[in-house]
Design an enzyme around this catalytic site. Structure first.
Site: not given
Ligand SMILES: O=P(O)(O)OC[C@H]1O[C@H](O[C@H]2O[C@H](CO)[C@@H](O)[C@H](O)[C@H]2O)[C@H](O)[C@@H](O)[C@@H]1O
Length: 267
Positions: A37, A211
């Site tokens: 991830d 996570d």
């Molecule tokens: O599956 P992942 O690789 O963990 O991605 C999940 C989402 O992550 C991102 O959003 C998250 O991270 C951002 C940066 O740290 C944070 O600002 C936000 O609050 C989190 O939800 C990404 O922007 C999404 O597109 C992903 O799906």
């Protein structure tokens, strides 16, 4: 214990979920297939999606791991493939983007009737709701409220209402200070199962590190394959009282410690 093309029937029922000793991780084996991830694991959470920082040397570490495990290392992320390649340049790894909806060399997902209009309504919603922002992806929308946590319930309500107006209905997945509305038909578990059907992943022991809520499908899938599910950070509150909080069987307290462990795997 062995990996395989299909999950073992009845395996990974979750009865021993969460029994991995906190802070300890499984003994690394050369026949692992690693599924990683991104946000909250490979990179730390930042105030906005664009503000993340890739630590120096991380792309090179991923490339070394890719060699060390004979190519069986894949990113499994909610981000788009384009974003993953940009973040980890020059490393271009096997990857599933948009929670499994996007794969390299796979045809794009056909969009639901009404998908574009849902995006337009969400644009207006974030314009009217200070502290929220929308991230547009080819198969879905992520509405973030990290800058205004009190907007979370409203974001969730709007997302769930809009998800029902398309044909077929969209899937709603809450994450860390975000609600994602996306095309149905895939998740991180199905993405891992897809990788496991082909070389160089086939026959290896899958190990998935995540996570967030959207990573639970991945944890359940690697458990079913007889692999290792590793959760970064403390378990979430159980969805219903008494239910297991996570399907992950191993825990690592934070992303920094996870990355230290990852460095050790590449030696
Ligand atoms: O599956 P992942 O690789 O963990 O991605 C999940 C989402 O992550 C991102 O959003 C998250 O991270 C951002 C940066 O740290 C944070 O600002 C936000 O609050 C989190 O939800 C990404 O922007 C999404 O597109 C992903 O799906």
């Amino acid at each position: 214990m062995s990996g395989g093309e299909q999950p073992a029937a009845g395996a990974g029922s979750g009865t021993d979920a969460g029994t991995g000793p906190a802070g300890l991780l499984p003994e690394p084996m050369p026949d692992w297939a690693l599924f990683l991830d991104v946000d909250g694991c490979l990179i730390d959470i930042a105030p906005t999606p664009d503000a993340v920082v890739v630590t120096p040397g991380l792309p090179e570490l991923l490339q070394r791991l890719h060699g060390r495990f004979d190519g069986a290392v894949a990113l499994v992320s909610g981000r788009t493939l384009g974003e993953l390649d940009r973040l980890f340049h020059p490393a271009v790894l096997p990857a599933a983007g948009q929670h499994g909806l996007e794969r390299r060399d796979h045809p794009p997902v056909s969009l639901a009737r009404g998908f574009i209009e849902v995006g337009q309504v969400l644009e207006r919603f974030v314009a009217d709701t200070p502290g929220t922002l929308i991230e547009r992806k080819s198969c879905g929308y992520a509405v973030h409220y990290r800058a205004r946590p009190s907007a979370g319930p409203a974001v969730d309500r709007v997302a769930r209402a809009l998800a029902t107006v398309t044909d077929p209905p969209l899937t709603v997945v809450p994450g860390k200070m975000v609600v994602e509305v996306r095309m149905p038909g895939a998740d991180k578990g199905t993405a891992i199962r897809g990788f496991m059907q082909d070389a160089p992943f086939r026959g290896r022991i899958p190990v998935f590190i995540g996570d967030d809520v959207t990573d639970e499908d991945g944890f359940a899938m690697v458990n079913a394959f007889g692999g290792h599910s590793i959760r970064v950070g403390p378990p979430p509150p159980p969805a219903t009282p008494g239910a297991p909080a996570t399907a992950a069987r191993w825990m690592v307290p934070d992303a920094g410690l996870f990355r230290d462990w990852l460095h050790g795997l590449a030696l």
